[in-house]
Design an enzyme around this catalytic site. Structure first.
Site, mmCIF file in Angstrom:
data_model
loop_
_atom_site.group_PDB
_atom_site.id
_atom_site.type_symbol
_atom_site.label_atom_id
_atom_site.label_comp_id
_atom_site.label_asym_id
_atom_site.label_seq_id
_atom_site.Cartn_x
_atom_site.Cartn_y
_atom_site.Cartn_z
ATOM 1 N N GLY A 141 0.829 -1.194 0.000
ATOM 2 C CA GLY A 141 0.000 0.000 0.000
ATOM 3 C C GLY A 141 0.859 1.237 0.000
ATOM 4 O O GLY A 141 2.091 1.172 -0.068
ATOM 5 N N GLY A 184 3.188 1.196 3.171
ATOM 6 C CA GLY A 184 4.062 0.094 3.501
ATOM 7 C C GLY A 184 3.599 -1.270 3.035
ATOM 8 O O GLY A 184 2.491 -1.450 2.543
ATOM 9 N N ASP A 239 -10.100 8.498 4.462
ATOM 10 C CA ASP A 239 -9.802 7.724 3.247
ATOM 11 C C ASP A 239 -10.786 6.570 3.063
ATOM 12 O O ASP A 239 -10.391 5.439 2.792
ATOM 13 C CB ASP A 239 -8.367 7.190 3.307
ATOM 14 C CG ASP A 239 -7.855 6.744 1.936
ATOM 15 O OD1 ASP A 239 -8.389 7.235 0.918
ATOM 16 O OD2 ASP A 239 -6.944 5.904 1.887
#
Length: 710
Positions: A134, A137, A260
């Site tokens: 992602g 990380g 998000d």
């Protein structure tokens, strides 16, 4: 065709530093399909979709099958974590580099995993391999040897040299330690581990393994299977959002913003939905930390005003749209939803369209005020969607409106003043200081209401309603104006830009003043503000009927009645409009659908008998007679209605000819129908209230009886 929803040529799917991790994105490609409970059939989920929707159960996935055999970041997803430009791309036929420096800003990048299979962290967590990648990380699958060898996920930094990324990771660690909700991924631990290559300490978050499938992957698999819709069934999409909105509301309640929300970050695992990836979470009062989000979902005001509860609501609206129908949400549709012409689903489910429009309104203050507020209206929309799809009513209580205060239009004609008295009323806010007083108040006049212990907003709105119902609409509008207009020094007591109730009362006043066109516009605004409520739709049906828009009126009445059979006025309205359009059979069907538990069941049965007597045939006359024969009503009403049925039969025979069948106790012949009518008129004469009425009925009996030879 790509497995991803990202559109070619639209750039990165997330802003630099975003952490859109989803374990299931890789697991769904390699999972063996094994389930711990055997069956993967559709099953009813308790809270999912308010208990209204059956959603296919996602089987538990064996974690070992999810490990990537060749973990690497696809070139199309390699972006500089500092400037967002493309890096590590193929050039001159040569593969792109997985490590190097950004050609635009010179920032170092690395897309290689930092942990190897078999490596042990903190003397506790044994790494099996990479699961996914992602923005912030890599994700690694590991065994927690200290806690019954449970499966866990380790999340570390993708680019440990980036200061903003490190700050975001540390922020995630701080916030996640506070989060505890059944629909949010659990965090077990936070550790540091010295990298084998760099020798630097790297932060890792240890979280629960969520072995399911992301909503994004569900959509992708539908596209890959060639189903052509590239979206979830609407009811299922709504059910998922309803399941996860309480988690979002929980975050807001503890002073956090998610920032998000998108289909990638919702995982359906067995019988539960989980919100994952808190990498972009921030405190509501944080005005300095880097802001992370995803292009196509992020609210337009993020760059100026910054994140808020309203911007989170925006992302939910956008995500729900992406889940429900295919559209270019990152390209031309980045700043708007499709129109009804572009997406027919929005035309079929107009309340859903209104909900999306409010959730994604460019003005943050015009969106839903909270996740709970949105969930309440979305539940009402779901009830409508299901009722439209299968015709089965899905009634539900409303926290915004009372039930219908009385029925209107039962006797046939529509009286707009009667409608204003009968429509549901906005519910009194329980947080209002005078709420308990209003619950027991019996004062029928404004002056009596002004004697309340405290003249609050709710008391003044009750005064407005009482004035409207008494016919004094001018005084009502003056009171409402003083309530909603700002003074020189103070804000208005009730902001009409944020509260739909002023428009509701203005609409009622317009009905009383016989201005249905104005009322139509006002109730339409209310409907857009609370798209899951039936009351404004019932009012819109009335207004459309009053202005002569029979098709529009039928649509509103049918939507309300199909969803909730407690709104009996909608059934009578729909039948009335259908009769005016010449659809007698459908009008009768609607009236007969009024349940026997309703206080208006008998009135509806009587209306059905009368509705069948229009421009009808012999079969309709026979059916009307049989239906009347079965009604349990008093002798006078039965006789009066019998006379109406026989009059229609007599008119039919005289215009046509004798037919087969019997209506009540009479054959369909002129002679028998005359005898039947004579008996009914003479019976009615005995019930006459005045001598004049009795004489008139006897004269009708004499006139209709068949001639006999003396």
């Amino acid at each position: 065709m790509s497995d991803e929803l990202d559109l070619p040529g639209t750039g990165p799917s997330t802003a630099p530093g975003t952490a859109p991790w989803s374990v299931s994105q890789e697991m769904s490609r390699s999972n063996s399909g094994r389930t711990r409970r055997g069956s993967a059939r559709s099953m009813s989920r308790g809270r999912l979709g308010a208990g209204l929707v059956e959603v296919p159960r996602v089987p538990y996935r064996d974690p070992k099958t999810a490990v990537l055999q060749n973990p690497e970041v696809p070139e199309a997803k390699r972006f500089c974590s500092k400037c967002g430009k493309k890096v590590g791309r193929r050039k001159d036929g040569k593969p792109g580099r997985v490590e190097g420096f950004c050609p635009q800003c010179g920032h170092a990048y690395s897309f290689t995993p930092k942990l190897a299979p078999g490596e042990v962290l903190h003397d506790q967590y044994e790494v099996l391999g990479c699961l996914a990648h992602g923005g912030l990380g890599w994700l690694y699958l590991a065994l927690d040897h200290a806690v019954s060898d449970r499966w866990v996920v380790l999340k570390g930094l993708l680019d440990s040299g980036d200061a903003d990324a490190m700050a975001a990771a540390l922020a995630e660690r701080r916030f996640l330690a506070e989060v505890e909700h059944p629909n949010i991924v659990k965090i077990h631990n936070f550790i540091r581990h010295e990298g084998s290559e760099s020798g630097k300490l790297v932060e890792y978050i240890v979280m629960e393994y969520v072995g399911g499938e992301s909503i994004k992957d569900m959509i992708t698999s539908r596209r890959r299977d060639g189903r052509g819709d590239e979206a979830l069934p609407l009811a299922q999409a709504i059910a998922y959002v309803l399941e996860i909105l309480p988690a979002l509301g929980y975050l807001h309640g503890v002073g956090l913003l998610y920032c998000d929300f998108k289909p990638d970050n919702m995982i359906h695992t067995e019988e539960q939905l989980k919100l994952i990836d808190l990498g972009a979470v921030r405190r509501i009062d944080d005005h300095h930390s880097p802001i992370y989000g995803t292009i196509g979902y992020q609210a337009p005001e993020i760059g100026t005003i910054g994140p808020s509860v309203f911007s989170d609501i925006y992302t939910v609206g956008r995500a729900l749209a992406v889940m429900s129908f295919p559209f270019d949400f990152r390209g031309r549709g980045k700043d708007r939803l499709p129109t009804v012409a572009e997406q027919p689903l929005l035309g079929r489910f107009s309340s859903f369209h209104r909900l999306l429009l409010r959730a994604t309104n460019p003005n943050p203050e015009l969106r839903f005020s909270s996740a709970e507020d949105m969930a309440e209206q979305l539940t009402g929309v779901l009830r409508e969607v299901l009722a439209i799809e299968d015709g089965v009513p899905r009634p539900g209580p409303s926290r915004q409106f009372t039930p219908e205060r009385r029925r209107f239009g039962v006797e046939g004609a529509l009286d707009l003043s009667e409608v204003a008295l009968a429509l549901p009323a906005p519910s009194v806010s329980t947080s209002d200081a005078a709420a308990s007083w209003l619950a027991t108040a019996t004062a029928p006049d404004p002056e009596g209401l002004r004697k309340a212990p405290e003249v609050t907003v709710e008391v003044r709105l009750r005064i407005v309603r009482v004035l409207i119902e008494s016919g004094d609409t001018e005084a009502a509008m003056r009171e409402l104006e003083s309530l909603t207009a700002p003074s020189m020094f103070d804000e208005p007591e009730l902001d009409p830009a944020e509260d739909w109730r002023p428009d509701w009362y203005r609409g009622l006043a317009a009905l009383v003043d016989r201005r249905p066109q104005d009322a139509l516009r006002l109730f339409d605004a209310v409907c857009s503000a609370v798209p899951g409520e039936a009351a404004p739709k019932l009012a819109l049906g009335v207004c459309a009927e009053a202005v002569g828009d029979l098709e529009g009126a039928a649509g509103w009445y049918e939507l309300v009645w199909r969803t909730d059979h407690s709104y009996v006025s909608a059934a009578f309205g729909l039948a009335r409009v259908l009769l005016a359009r010449g659809d007698r059979a459908r009008a009768v069907e609607v009236l007969l659908s009024v349940p026997d538990t309703s206080s208006q069941h008998l009135a509806a049965q009587i209306a059905a008998v009368r509705a069948q007597l229009g421009d009808c045939g012999a079969e309709d006359l026979v059916a009307a007679g049989e239906r009347l024969h079965a009604l349990d009503i008093d002798v006078h009403s039965h006789t009066q209605l019998s006379a109406e049925v026989l009059e229609a039969a007599y008119d039919y025979v005289t215009r046509n000819q004798a037919a087969e069948g019997r209506v009540l106790d009479c054959a369909l012949s002129e002679h028998e129908l005359r005898l039947g009518l004579e008996r009914r008129y003479r019976t009615l004469a005995r019930f006459a209230a005045t001598a004049e009425e009795r004489i008139a009925l006897v004269d009708r009996a004499n006139a209709v009886r068949p001639r006999t030879l003396v």
